[in-house]
Design a protein around this motif. Structure first.
Motif, PDB file in Angstrom:
ATOM      1  N   CYS A  14      17.559 -72.167 -18.869  1.00  0.00           N
ATOM      2  CA  CYS A  14      16.612 -71.479 -18.916  1.00  0.00           C
ATOM      3  C   CYS A  14      17.636 -69.908 -18.196  1.00  0.00           C
ATOM      4  N   SER A  38      19.506 -68.991 -21.323  1.00  0.00           N
ATOM      5  CA  SER A  38      18.731 -68.190 -22.109  1.00  0.00           C
ATOM      6  C   SER A  38      18.576 -66.882 -22.187  1.00  0.00           C
ATOM      7  N   ARG A  96      11.887 -68.161 -26.485  1.00  0.00           N
ATOM      8  CA  ARG A  96      12.704 -68.909 -26.591  1.00  0.00           C
ATOM      9  C   ARG A  96      12.700 -69.890 -25.408  1.00  0.00           C
ATOM     10  N   ALA A 106      12.265 -73.841 -25.990  1.00  0.00           N
ATOM     11  CA  ALA A 106      13.759 -74.733 -25.493  1.00  0.00           C
ATOM     12  C   ALA A 106      12.651 -76.042 -24.313  1.00  0.00           C
TER      13      ALA A 106
END
Length: 625
Positions: free
Chosen positions: A27, A30, A138, A142
């Motif tokens: 995370c 990202s 995003r 995920a």
């Protein structure tokens, strides 16, 4: 009352097992990429976050909150929180402080702790809200794998409930449970091994980054120290060499006591050797300047025939017995405007290198002026190039080493170096100077037959020569008839230079006062009211710059013209602090004509009236204080 930065929470993860740390790392990556943080900063943040998660795993109530903060830029931050007195290891905190833009550890009001790790991004604060929404989208995408895992857990619970209801399948369920336990044990063992390897790798990466940063700082300091050392040593060598040259020039002067032919030849050799040593010192300083990008050409019109004559006289004695040095008396067809000092050093280095490796035969310099395609950006004369070809009959250079000889400190192995000392700087320095003159230097060689070096430069260097503001003050002024000055004061602590400088003032000043203590300069000038002051810059105690500032600040001495004498090169002189001086003259190239021109220039302010009874009388007596 001040408010903290605006915070945009992205996701909060409960860290219960190693997989949660992996999820946090993914995370964080990202989020960094979404806000434009890539490369080394991204690797640093994710590495330290993973290391922190692994070290804190098992702490009570451990969570990690990923968020964006609005400061002067957008900052990616990870906040760890837990409910016990456990603290991260000091090595982790030290690495975080070194690798990240911000890190902090504090104790919360409930007895727990909070660790914040942050890295700045190139994003503007105004875009933080939009970026946060994009990152949340995003991260939601995920989370699909996490949702699948949760669904699998639910199905397992349902299956267990069904097995409890179906007693007739008990034996089969027992067998399946045993297999599942065995599989889980293997997975746990594999994960433990992978986690251990990952922890070891992360620790090594953190240590490697810290070591690389230390080495980088050490290299920068070493380069700075080396450049400063070369500059200081060059200056310290230049002062005594200047004195040797000046004293030799005085002995050779027609007005000095007559010398025998043998003495005159010996003194001339001392003068020539001193000049060569001074040139070598200047080259050493130029190498340091070139490495730091501070070496600039100063174009002037060059008398090529005189330059070649000087080279012939300087290098003739360095040729080995049986080697013929041929340097022509070239008659120029076109004017040559370039940096004369650089051109001289280029030719001297290439010719010296050829003479060093030629034991029989000849070393020949050929000069031609060849037409060249005009440069639309250049001025008149840019369509003509001067080509210097140096051909020798020496040992030659292997083809594999032709380009390597232009690397600093590189020397060809084998018979090339037997009995031939050198630093490996001559050809690299010559090529660098040639490029500064908008030219090129190439080599063509064959082992056993010799080497040909070709130096090609434009007839007119495009860059204009910088104007010396001190010299420009006297443009158009004629020196007065007779001695340009009645009384002058010389302030310099170099006894050897003063011994050679005094005779240069003969006929230029009626009387001279010499001061070796710069601290007495202002009082002496105020008392004696001289027509000019000759001032050195580098002196113990009060420097020449400070003496000039004190003279300018005193109304009784502000009008007195000051001529600066220094062994420093023009680029090393702080001209801003010498804006009102009459001239800045280099000690190594000082001539009576330079002194006459400097003393004959117009004053910037009229001198204060002198009492005829106290004015210095015209005499050649020199007073040393």
């Amino acid at each position: 009352m001040t408010t903290g930065p605006s915070v945009h929470e992205l996701i909060t993860i409960a860290l219960r097992e190693g997989g949660d740390v992996v999820t946090l790392r993914r995370c964080t990556q990202s989020a960094c990429r979404a806000v434009g943080l890539t490369g080394s900063p991204l690797v640093r943040l994710t590495t330290v976050v993973s290391e922190a998660g692994e070290n804190l795993l098992g702490a009570s109530g451990l969570t990690a909150q990923l968020r964006l903060e609005e400061r002067d830029t957008v900052v990616v931050a990870v906040r760890f929180g837990w409910h016990e007195a456990r603290r991260p290891p000091s090595t982790l905190l030290t690495a975080a402080a070194r690798l990240l833009d911000d890190s902090s550890l504090r104790e919360t009001d409930d007895g727990g702790h909070e660790l914040v790790l942050a890295q700045r991004t190139p994003a503007e604060p105004a875009s933080a809200a939009g970026l946060a929404a994009d990152v949340r989208g995003r991260l939601a995408g995920a989370d699909t794998a996490a949702d699948l895992i949760e669904a699998l857990r639910t199905q397992n619970h349902q299956l267990l409930a069904s097995l409890e209801e179906s007693q007739h399948q008990q034996e089969e369920l027992t067998r399946l449970n045993a297999e599942l336990e065995e599989t889980n044990a293997g997975v746990v063992a594999l994960y433990t091994e992978l986690a251990s390897e990952l922890e070891e790798t992360n620790s090594g990466v953190v240590a490697l980054y810290a070591e690389l940063e230390d080495k980088t700082r050490q290299l920068e300091l070493a380069h700075e120290y080396r450049t400063r050392f070369w500059a200081n040593v060059s200056h310290e060598l230049r002062s005594p060499v200047n004195s040797v040259i000046a004293l030799a020039r005085l002995l050779l002067d027609s007005g000095a006591d007559p010398l025998s032919d043998e003495q005159r030849q010996q003194v001339a050799l001392v003068h020539a050797s001193g000049s060569t040593l001074l040139a070598l010192v200047d080259e050493l300083l130029d190498v340091a300047k070139a490495e730091s990008g501070r070496l600039e050409p100063h174009p002037t019109e060059v008398d090529l025939r005189a330059l070649l004559h000087q080279l012939r006289g300087t290098l003739q004695g360095t040729a080995q017995p049986g080697v013929d040095l041929r340097i022509p008396d070239h008659l120029q067809q076109s004017p040559l405007v370039t940096d004369e000092v650089m051109l001289t050093r280029i030719l001297r280095n290439v010719l010296s290198n050829a003479l060093k490796f030629t034991v029989e035969g000849s070393v020949t310099l050929d000069v031609t002026e060849e037409p060249h395609e005009a440069d639309p950006a250049g001025g008149p004369g840019r369509d003509t190039r001067f080509v210097f070809r140096v051909q020798d009959t020496g040992v030659g250079i292997p083809a594999a080493d032709i380009e390597r000889v232009f690397e600093e400190f590189y020397q060809v192995r084998g018979p090339h170096q037997r009995g031939r000392a050198g630093t490996g700087l001559g050809l690299p320095y010559a090529r660098r100077l040639t490029e500064l003159l908008d030219g090129r230097l190439t080599l063509d060689s064959e082992v056993g037959r010799g080497t040909r070096a070709v130096i090609e430069i434009p007839a007119r260097l495009a860059r204009p020569a910088p104007e010396d503001p001190a010299a420009a003050q006297g443009t158009g002024q004629r020196p007065p008839a007779g001695p340009p000055a009645g009384h002058v004061v010389v302030v310099d602590d170099d006894e050897a230079f003063l011994a050679g400088f005094g005779p240069l003032l003969d006929g230029l000043a009626a009387s001279v006062t010499v001061l070796t203590d710069s601290g007495r300069a202002v009082d002496t000038v105020r008392r004696e009211r001289p027509d000019a002051v000759f001032l050195d810059l580098n002196m113990p105690g009060t420097s020449g710059y400070e003496v000039r500032e004190l003279l300018a600040a005193d109304p009784a001495t502000a009008h007195v013209p000051v001529v600066v004498l220094t062994a420093l090169e023009p680029a090393e002189v702080d001209l801003e602090r010498l804006a009102d001086v009459r001239a800045v003259l280099n000690k190594s190239r000082l001539t009576p004509a330079d002194l006459t021109a400097a003393l004959g220039r117009r004053r910037t302010a009229p001198p204060a009236p002198q009492d005829p009874t106290t004015a210095p009388r015209p005499s050649r007596a020199k007073e040393r204080r």
